[in-house]
Design a protein around this motif. Structure first.
Motif, PDB file in Angstrom:
ATOM      1  N   THR A 218       0.840  -1.207   0.000  1.00 44.78           N
ATOM      2  CA  THR A 218       0.000   0.000   0.000  1.00 44.78           C
ATOM      3  C   THR A 218       0.870   1.251   0.000  1.00 44.78           C
ATOM      4  OG1 THR A 218      -1.696  -1.189   1.237  1.00 44.78           O
ATOM      5  CG2 THR A 218      -1.868   1.214   1.187  1.00 44.78           C
ATOM      6  N   LEU A 219       1.938   1.219   0.777  1.00 41.89           N
ATOM      7  CA  LEU A 219       2.855   2.352   0.812  1.00 41.89           C
ATOM      8  C   LEU A 219       3.424   2.617  -0.579  1.00 41.89           C
ATOM      9  CD1 LEU A 219       4.629   4.445   2.336  1.00 41.89           C
ATOM     10  CD2 LEU A 219       6.294   2.599   2.682  1.00 41.89           C
ATOM     11  N   TYR A 220       3.851   1.569  -1.276  1.00 41.72           N
ATOM     12  CA  TYR A 220       4.460   1.734  -2.586  1.00 41.72           C
ATOM     13  C   TYR A 220       3.471   2.284  -3.611  1.00 41.72           C
ATOM     14  CZ  TYR A 220       8.392  -0.907  -0.715  1.00 41.72           C
ATOM     15  OH  TYR A 220       9.458  -1.319   0.043  1.00 41.72           O
ATOM     16  N   LYS A 221       2.207   1.893  -3.491  1.00 40.76           N
ATOM     17  CA  LYS A 221       1.191   2.442  -4.394  1.00 40.76           C
ATOM     18  C   LYS A 221       1.056   3.946  -4.197  1.00 40.76           C
ATOM     19  CE  LYS A 221      -1.624  -1.766  -4.856  1.00 40.76           C
ATOM     20  NZ  LYS A 221      -2.917  -2.423  -4.500  1.00 40.76           N
ATOM     21  N   LYS A 222       1.065   4.374  -2.942  1.00 38.07           N
ATOM     22  CA  LYS A 222       0.948   5.811  -2.652  1.00 38.07           C
ATOM     23  C   LYS A 222       2.175   6.570  -3.144  1.00 38.07           C
ATOM     24  CE  LYS A 222      -2.386   5.939   1.094  1.00 38.07           C
ATOM     25  NZ  LYS A 222      -2.720   6.511   2.423  1.00 38.07           N
ATOM     26  N   VAL A 223       3.358   5.985  -2.926  1.00 41.92           N
ATOM     27  CA  VAL A 223       4.579   6.623  -3.393  1.00 41.92           C
ATOM     28  C   VAL A 223       4.569   6.731  -4.912  1.00 41.92           C
ATOM     29  CG1 VAL A 223       7.083   6.353  -3.598  1.00 41.92           C
ATOM     30  CG2 VAL A 223       5.970   5.945  -1.399  1.00 41.92           C
ATOM     31  N   SER A 224       4.212   5.641  -5.588  1.00 37.85           N
ATOM     32  CA  SER A 224       4.224   5.612  -7.055  1.00 37.85           C
ATOM     33  C   SER A 224       3.285   6.643  -7.663  1.00 37.85           C
ATOM     34  CB  SER A 224       3.873   4.210  -7.561  1.00 37.85           C
ATOM     35  OG  SER A 224       4.867   3.282  -7.172  1.00 37.85           O
ATOM     36  N   ALA A 225       2.198   6.913  -6.968  1.00 40.14           N
ATOM     37  CA  ALA A 225       1.220   7.887  -7.454  1.00 40.14           C
ATOM     38  C   ALA A 225       1.438   9.277  -6.854  1.00 40.14           C
ATOM     39  CB  ALA A 225      -0.192   7.403  -7.135  1.00 40.14           C
ATOM     40  N   ALA A 226       2.461   9.411  -6.006  1.00 35.93           N
ATOM     41  CA  ALA A 226       2.691  10.657  -5.259  1.00 35.93           C
ATOM     42  C   ALA A 226       1.398  11.093  -4.573  1.00 35.93           C
ATOM     43  CB  ALA A 226       3.225  11.756  -6.172  1.00 35.93           C
ATOM     44  N   GLU A 227       0.774  10.145  -3.905  1.00 36.25           N
ATOM     45  CA  GLU A 227      -0.524  10.379  -3.256  1.00 36.25           C
ATOM     46  C   GLU A 227      -0.296  10.816  -1.802  1.00 36.25           C
ATOM     47  OE1 GLU A 227      -4.293   7.687  -1.779  1.00 36.25           O
ATOM     48  OE2 GLU A 227      -3.253   7.074  -3.627  1.00 36.25           O
ATOM     49  N   PHE A 228      -0.356  12.119  -1.577  1.00 38.50           N
ATOM     50  CA  PHE A 228      -0.210  12.656  -0.225  1.00 38.50           C
ATOM     51  C   PHE A 228      -0.935  14.000  -0.172  1.00 38.50           C
ATOM     52  CE2 PHE A 228       3.040  14.776  -2.631  1.00 38.50           C
ATOM     53  CZ  PHE A 228       3.239  16.000  -2.014  1.00 38.50           C
ATOM     54  N   SER A 229      -1.069  14.545   1.010  1.00 39.86           N
ATOM     55  CA  SER A 229      -1.772  15.819   1.163  1.00 39.86           C
ATOM     56  C   SER A 229      -1.004  16.739   2.108  1.00 39.86           C
ATOM     57  CB  SER A 229      -3.192  15.588   1.690  1.00 39.86           C
ATOM     58  OG  SER A 229      -3.146  14.963   2.960  1.00 39.86           O
ATOM     59  N   TYR A 230      -1.343  18.016   2.061  1.00 40.30           N
ATOM     60  CA  TYR A 230      -0.727  19.010   2.934  1.00 40.30           C
ATOM     61  C   TYR A 230      -1.729  19.456   3.998  1.00 40.30           C
ATOM     62  CZ  TYR A 230       2.603  19.692  -0.955  1.00 40.30           C
ATOM     63  OH  TYR A 230       3.536  19.520  -1.941  1.00 40.30           O
ATOM     64  N   PRO A 231      -1.255  19.743   5.199  1.00 40.40           N
ATOM     65  CA  PRO A 231      -2.143  20.372   6.181  1.00 40.40           C
ATOM     66  C   PRO A 231      -2.514  21.785   5.703  1.00 40.40           C
ATOM     67  CG  PRO A 231       0.118  20.327   7.000  1.00 40.40           C
ATOM     68  CD  PRO A 231       0.101  19.512   5.739  1.00 40.40           C
ATOM     69  N   LEU A 232      -3.621  22.306   6.164  1.00 39.33           N
ATOM     70  CA  LEU A 232      -4.123  23.601   5.696  1.00 39.33           C
ATOM     71  C   LEU A 232      -3.134  24.734   5.935  1.00 39.33           C
ATOM     72  CD1 LEU A 232      -7.867  23.371   6.803  1.00 39.33           C
ATOM     73  CD2 LEU A 232      -6.939  23.134   4.486  1.00 39.33           C
ATOM     74  N   TRP A 233      -2.356  24.642   7.013  1.00 36.07           N
ATOM     75  CA  TRP A 233      -1.448  25.724   7.372  1.00 36.07           C
ATOM     76  C   TRP A 233      -0.106  25.656   6.658  1.00 36.07           C
ATOM     77  CZ3 TRP A 233       2.781  23.203   8.976  1.00 36.07           C
ATOM     78  CH2 TRP A 233       2.603  21.941   9.578  1.00 36.07           C
ATOM     79  N   PHE A 234       0.099  24.685   5.795  1.00 35.32           N
ATOM     80  CA  PHE A 234       1.401  24.471   5.169  1.00 35.32           C
ATOM     81  C   PHE A 234       1.799  25.688   4.340  1.00 35.32           C
ATOM     82  CE2 PHE A 234       4.629  22.475   2.528  1.00 35.32           C
ATOM     83  CZ  PHE A 234       5.180  21.525   3.385  1.00 35.32           C
TER      84      PHE A 234
END
Length: 342
Positions: A218-234
């Motif tokens: 599951t981790l590799y799928k997220k990495v491969s798709a660059a699937e991540f989010s930023y907190p609102l204050w970023f």
């Protein structure tokens, strides 16, 4: 009262142990000529032979002699006795950047940018020498007494060879590995290091990982798709830069020149990108290993003990449903960085 006998190796008085791993001890020592404190990495020759580490250790030492930069831990020299190898390193007293993040939970934008600027300068110097670190993460970034960042641990690094453009060894720490490294089709070491730098910047600013799962598939799928989010204050400027770094396509991913030109990076940036230009002499490295080469060749032809760097990645990924949650401290997600593929 009996006088304590101080152990001496070359011109160094060896002191107490300040770190210990599976294959080496690190001791603090004093240069008797200058009075300077140094760190001494002590490796037993029998251990190096048993785990087929001769080539790996020689490569790591040689690379550290090639890359001399204010933001890279300096290797002073290499010595040996009949049974041990002593790697004399710059003593960096401020600890790991990882510990700083855990203590503060996240860093200020100003501090994060300052450390990131130093990291990019160090990585740029490595790449200019044909060296690719391949395991960049906060645990391998040290701080000296003046808060200057120092890149360490070149144990998984690679040195480019003439005519060879791509690397093929899958190694590193899962949460920091670039998508193309996971695809096993060859990858550009420079682009892969830049991806890791982007993950580090995200961790500096948030205190947690952008890609975090307890099972590797599951981790590799997220990495491969660059699937991540930023907190609102970023910070918006940092977000703009990270979006360009964490591009899953290495061909369109921003390069170091582009990072340096980015407005967020440019703020208060004072470049120390140039390392020392000097002739690199590897005679001491060859001399240290000369007396165990014959034994090494003999050992290679005998019992087959798996090399330290062999197939850990394949063993893990073959188990598609492997759950690694028991290895990780869920209360502090940044601790995921301790698990390394070699």
């Amino acid at each position: 009262m009996m006088k304590r006998v101080t152990k001496k190796v070359g011109k160094y008085e060896i002191g107490r142990t300040i770190g210990e791993g599976t294959f080496a001890k690190v001791k603090i020592a004093k240069d008797t000529e200058t009075g300077e404190a140094v760190a001494v990495k002590v490796l037993a020759k029998t251990t190096i032979l048993k785990h087929k580490m001769v080539d790996q250790i020689k490569r790591e030492i040689s690379i550290m002699k090639i890359v001399r930069h204010p933001n890279i831990v300096r290797l002073h020299e290499v010595l040996s006795s009949h049974t041990k190898i002593y790697i004399i390193l710059e003593f960096v007293s401020g600890g790991e950047l990882f510990d700083r993040i855990v203590h503060k939970q996240k860093l200020s934008e100003k501090d994060a940018r300052g450390y990131f600027q130093q990291l990019i300068d160090a990585v740029s110097h490595c790449h200019s020498k044909g060296v690719y670190h391949r395991d960049l993460k906060p645990e391998n970034l040290l701080l000296d007494a003046e808060e200057r960042l120092k890149v360490s641990d070149f144990g998984l690094s690679a040195l480019s060879q003439e005519g060879v453009e791509l690397l093929y060894t899958t190694c590193g720490t899962p949460n920091y590995i670039a998508p193309e490294v996971l695809r096993k089709r060859g990858y550009d070491g420079a682009a892969a290091d830049i991806w890791s730098c982007g993950v580090i910047l995200y961790v500096l600013l948030t205190g947690y990982l952008p890609f975090e799962e307890s099972d590797l598939p599951t981790l590799y799928k997220k990495v491969s798709a660059a699937e991540f989010s930023y907190p609102l204050w970023f910070p918006s400027g940092a977000k703009s830069l990270i979006d360009k770094i964490l591009d899953p396509n290495p061909k369109t991913r921003i390069r170091i020149d582009g990072i340096r030109k980015h407005p967020w990076f440019q703020m208060n940036y004072i470049s120390i990108s140039q390392g020392e230009e000097c002739d690199v002499c590897l005679d001491d490295v060859r001399a240290v290993f000369e007396d165990i080469e014959d034994q090494y060749v003999m050992e290679k032809s005998e019992e087959k003990i798996a090399p330290l760097t062999m197939n850990a990645f394949e063993m893990i990924t073959l188990s598609q449903g492997l759950n690694l949650s028991a290895l990780f401290d869920r209360r502090q997600v940044v601790y995921l960085t301790h698990y390394r593929i070699m």
